[in-house]
Design an enzyme around this catalytic site. Structure first.
Site, mmCIF file in Angstrom:
data_model
loop_
_atom_site.group_PDB
_atom_site.id
_atom_site.type_symbol
_atom_site.label_atom_id
_atom_site.label_comp_id
_atom_site.label_asym_id
_atom_site.label_seq_id
_atom_site.Cartn_x
_atom_site.Cartn_y
_atom_site.Cartn_z
ATOM 1 N N SER A 278 0.931 -1.330 0.028
ATOM 2 C CA SER A 278 0.049 -0.217 0.001
ATOM 3 C C SER A 278 0.740 1.383 0.052
ATOM 4 C CB SER A 278 -1.051 -0.003 1.330
ATOM 5 O OG SER A 278 -0.370 -0.086 2.366
ATOM 6 N N HIS A 308 -1.706 -8.744 1.970
ATOM 7 C CA HIS A 308 -1.591 -7.426 2.667
ATOM 8 C C HIS A 308 -2.516 -7.173 3.818
ATOM 9 C CE1 HIS A 308 0.305 -3.476 3.298
ATOM 10 N NE2 HIS A 308 -0.119 -3.138 2.159
ATOM 11 N N HIS A 354 6.389 -12.630 7.072
ATOM 12 C CA HIS A 354 6.324 -11.074 6.710
ATOM 13 C C HIS A 354 7.444 -11.291 5.867
ATOM 14 C CE1 HIS A 354 6.868 -6.702 7.149
ATOM 15 N NE2 HIS A 354 5.520 -6.862 7.423
ATOM 16 N N ARG A 363 3.827 -5.000 16.726
ATOM 17 C CA ARG A 363 2.455 -4.344 16.504
ATOM 18 C C ARG A 363 1.643 -5.649 17.071
ATOM 19 N NH1 ARG A 363 2.364 -2.845 10.428
ATOM 20 N NH2 ARG A 363 3.253 -4.923 10.380
ATOM 21 N N ASP A 409 -1.617 -8.689 11.689
ATOM 22 C CA ASP A 409 -3.002 -9.026 11.655
ATOM 23 C C ASP A 409 -3.431 -10.405 12.525
ATOM 24 O OD1 ASP A 409 -3.398 -7.037 9.526
ATOM 25 O OD2 ASP A 409 -2.168 -8.262 8.031
HETATM 26 C C1 LIG Z 1 3.307 -12.180 4.428
HETATM 27 C C2 LIG Z 1 3.916 -12.828 3.424
HETATM 28 C C3 LIG Z 1 3.070 -12.586 2.121
HETATM 29 C C4 LIG Z 1 5.397 -12.639 2.987
HETATM 30 O O1 LIG Z 1 5.776 -13.282 1.955
HETATM 31 P P1 LIG Z 1 7.274 -13.552 1.405
HETATM 32 O O2 LIG Z 1 8.106 -12.537 1.791
HETATM 33 O O3 LIG Z 1 7.333 -14.380 0.152
HETATM 34 O O4 LIG Z 1 7.634 -14.702 2.609
HETATM 35 P P2 LIG Z 1 8.697 -15.801 2.382
HETATM 36 O O5 LIG Z 1 9.675 -15.488 1.911
HETATM 37 O O6 LIG Z 1 8.826 -16.479 4.021
HETATM 38 O O7 LIG Z 1 7.852 -17.207 1.863
HETATM 39 C C5 LIG Z 1 8.665 -18.285 1.395
HETATM 40 C C6 LIG Z 1 7.552 -19.460 1.155
HETATM 41 O O8 LIG Z 1 6.795 -19.709 2.552
HETATM 42 C C7 LIG Z 1 5.587 -19.502 2.264
HETATM 43 N N1 LIG Z 1 4.891 -19.048 3.399
HETATM 44 C C8 LIG Z 1 5.230 -17.533 4.264
HETATM 45 N N2 LIG Z 1 4.246 -17.348 5.234
HETATM 46 C C9 LIG Z 1 3.503 -18.316 5.282
HETATM 47 C C10 LIG Z 1 2.441 -18.574 6.066
HETATM 48 N N3 LIG Z 1 1.952 -17.959 6.787
HETATM 49 N N4 LIG Z 1 1.484 -19.793 5.620
HETATM 50 C C11 LIG Z 1 1.856 -20.633 4.791
HETATM 51 N N5 LIG Z 1 3.018 -20.471 3.921
HETATM 52 C C12 LIG Z 1 3.856 -19.185 4.291
HETATM 53 C C13 LIG Z 1 5.341 -18.394 1.150
HETATM 54 O O9 LIG Z 1 3.926 -18.539 0.708
HETATM 55 C C14 LIG Z 1 6.207 -18.974 0.274
HETATM 56 O O10 LIG Z 1 5.948 -20.284 -0.331
HETATM 57 P P3 LIG Z 1 6.343 -20.534 -1.840
HETATM 58 O O11 LIG Z 1 7.927 -20.669 -2.001
HETATM 59 O O12 LIG Z 1 5.741 -22.059 -2.043
HETATM 60 O O13 LIG Z 1 5.413 -19.210 -2.684
HETATM 61 C C15 LIG Z 1 3.660 -14.436 3.770
HETATM 62 O O14 LIG Z 1 4.245 -14.626 4.802
HETATM 63 C C16 LIG Z 1 2.175 -14.804 3.900
HETATM 64 O O15 LIG Z 1 1.509 -15.125 2.756
HETATM 65 N N6 LIG Z 1 1.633 -14.588 5.301
HETATM 66 C C17 LIG Z 1 0.181 -14.987 5.384
HETATM 67 C C18 LIG Z 1 -0.701 -13.756 5.007
HETATM 68 C C19 LIG Z 1 -0.121 -12.419 5.862
HETATM 69 O O16 LIG Z 1 -0.423 -12.441 7.098
HETATM 70 N N7 LIG Z 1 -0.210 -11.263 5.376
HETATM 71 C C20 LIG Z 1 0.087 -10.120 6.139
HETATM 72 C C21 LIG Z 1 1.322 -9.478 6.431
HETATM 73 S S1 LIG Z 1 1.557 -8.319 7.209
#
Ligand SMILES: CC(C)(COP(=O)(O)OP(=O)(O)OC[C@H]1O[C@@H](n2cnc3c(N)ncnc32)[C@H](O)[C@@H]1OP(=O)(O)O)[C@@H](O)C(=O)NCCC(=O)NCCS
Length: 473
Positions: A278, A308, A354, A363, A409
């Protein structure tokens, strides 16, 4: 539906920029200095801008050619993780320690920023002041800003009609972003640009738009809430309240603890440095000199994505699905099974992980402390606490998740739910109201510092393959 607010003579005469009506359609801002400049945010900002402009000039001329690191193919293919590429003054994120707003951690903000009640949660107005000036405001300054926002909060009637044109079942974020776009017709920046304003003055109408937008968002947001969930029965503003307290009131929550929660919620969701979807979207769109309304509406559309801002909605829905299937007193063993079931069905566990953070989000921690203080026996809070123990080891077991710890979140939904704001689909709108404070603060500085159009270079897979072949030869 019009929200009528009486603007007192005092607030009309406050030291703030007001638009002079109809000066042969030209837009001008008139400084009425009737109160101390110490209490006027705009005056404070005006004093700070020249020194920050000089600082940027010096940085560019003396260190412009210094390398900040190497870009790897992984970074290009991996969503630009770890690539330093943006200037964002209002906050900085440390992967282990979490966010600092102008150098202050969340616990420091809780301690130092003014509160609406003694030893209470910080007021979002105080954080806005801090983000814009880098200085912790006094209570008087925060109160002065409350008044200023109040005097800017009247919403043109067409905004409500525009929202009304959407089906009531439209997602709350769609209705909210539509309301922001409808507000755009009042943009002072757009009018000033059309009249040919000099670029050294861009920050002034940007400031006007930003403060108007921040002031008006709680009304738009609560209108959307009451329209969807309370048969359209809106609640007028309470001018005796601060920003966060009044927002809770307009949503329909007058419990003093809920008002405190709203102050905390709006404060901690404002800003998380510049690279998140965002903030980055708002900054990118604004770099084309799109006005704050256009830029912020774009940011909101990014916030509405489930990876997000929509994650806070997803967390509560997921927790409720756990309860529905396994009951509130679910054992840790059953909870583990449920987490695996989620993962095995190709979904993420919402609220964990994250893009930058590598430890528990502060947070999350401050919301946990709020829960321990005010609602320790809430069954959903207890479930969230169990998840804190159960989820990280499982995510670590996957072997690919870089941060197994909970983010902001993971906690917000159960707090809101406790006080009766149970409609999870609405939660991201609250996040949006808060995020405007961070994005707009930086946007004002973007204009003051004259930051350029953002335009990174992109390449094709073929280009990367050829580049790597040459590099290996
Ligand atoms: C926030 C988020 C998008 C960060 O993504 P990122 O920077 O790509 O995270 P990573 O580098 O740790 O990801 C590596 C792998 O772990 C997975 N992973 C990371 N967090 C995960 C979670 N909470 N549940 C399951 N799998 C997860 C990713 O989907 C990725 O899988 P892939 O290689 O098969 O695509 C991710 O942690 C996520 O999807 N979290 C859940 C949604 C969420 O809470 N979002 C709010 C963020 S403030």
């Amino acid at each position: 539906m019009v929200f009528f607010r009486s603007v007192s003579l005092l607030s009309k005469l406050r030291s703030r920029a007001v638009r002079q009506p109809n000066l042969s359609n030209s837009v001008r801002w008139l400084q009425i200095q009737t109160s101390s400049p110490d209490l006027d945010l705009r005056s404070q900002l005006k004093d700070l801008i020249p020194e920050q402009q000089d600082r940027l000039k010096k940085l560019k001329s003396e260190h412009g050619k210094v390398h900040l690191g190497n870009i790897t193919v992984d970074m290009v293919l991996g969503g630009m993780r770890g690539m330093t590429g943006l200037l964002w003054e209002t906050s900085l994120l440390d992967p282990d320690e979490g966010i600092r707003f102008r150098g202050l951690s969340i616990p420091e903000c809780q301690k130092l920023l003014p509160s609406a009640k003694p030893s209470g949660e910080p007021m979002p107005e105080g954080l806005l002041w801090l983000l814009l000036t880098g200085k912790v405001p006094t209570k008087e300054q925060a109160d002065s800003l409350t008044q200023e926002l109040r005097s800017r909060a009247t919403i043109p009637d067409h905004v409500f009609k525009t929202i009304e044109a959407l089906p009531v079942a439209a997602h709350p974020m769609t209705q909210f972003a539509t309301g922001v776009m409808a507000l755009q017709v009042q943009s002072e920046f757009q009018k000033a640009y059309e009249k040919g304003i000099h670029k050294s003055k861009f920050w002034e109408p940007t400031y006007e738009d930003s403060l108007n937008l921040i002031a008006q968002l709680p009304t738009v947001a609560s209108y959307v809430y009451r329209r969807i969930y309370k048969n359209g029965q809106t609640i007028p503003t309470d001018d005796s309240l601060d920003y966060g307290g009044n927002f809770a009131h307009m949503l329909g929550f007058d419990n003093p603890e809920m008002k405190e929660l709203m102050r905390l919620y709006v404060t901690i969701h404002t800003d998380h440095e510049g690279g998140n979807v965002s903030a980055h979207t708002g900054h990118l769109v604004a770099s084309a000199l799109s006005d704050p309304y256009l830029s912020f509406a774009a940011a909101l559309n990014g916030l509405a994505g489930p990876l997000h801002g929509l994650a806070n909605q997803e967390v509560l829905l997921w927790i409720k699905s756990v309860v529905e299937e396994c009951g509130e007193n679910i054992t840790k063993e059953h909870l583990k099974d449920y987490v695996w079931k989620t993962l095995n069905s190709g979904k993420v566990v919402p609220g964990f992980g994250h893009g930058v953070l590598r430890k528990t989000d502060p947070r999350y921690t401050c919301q946990r402390e709020f829960a321990l203080k005010h609602l320790p026996n809430d069954p959903l809070f207890q479930l969230v606490s169990k998840l804190y123990e159960v989820v990280p080891p499982i995510l670590l077991e996957l072997g690919k998740v870089k941060n197994p710890w909970p983010n902001v979140d993971a906690h917000s939904g159960v707090l809101l739910n406790h006080y009766g704001l149970t409609e999870a689909r609405y939660y991201t709108v609250l996040f949006g109201v808060s995020r405007a404070i961070g994005i707009c603060s930086q946007l004002i500085w973007d204009r003051a510092l004259g930051l350029p159009l953002e335009r990174p270079k992109s390449v094709t897979m073929e280009w990367l393959e050829n580049y790597c072949k040459k590099a290996a030869a």
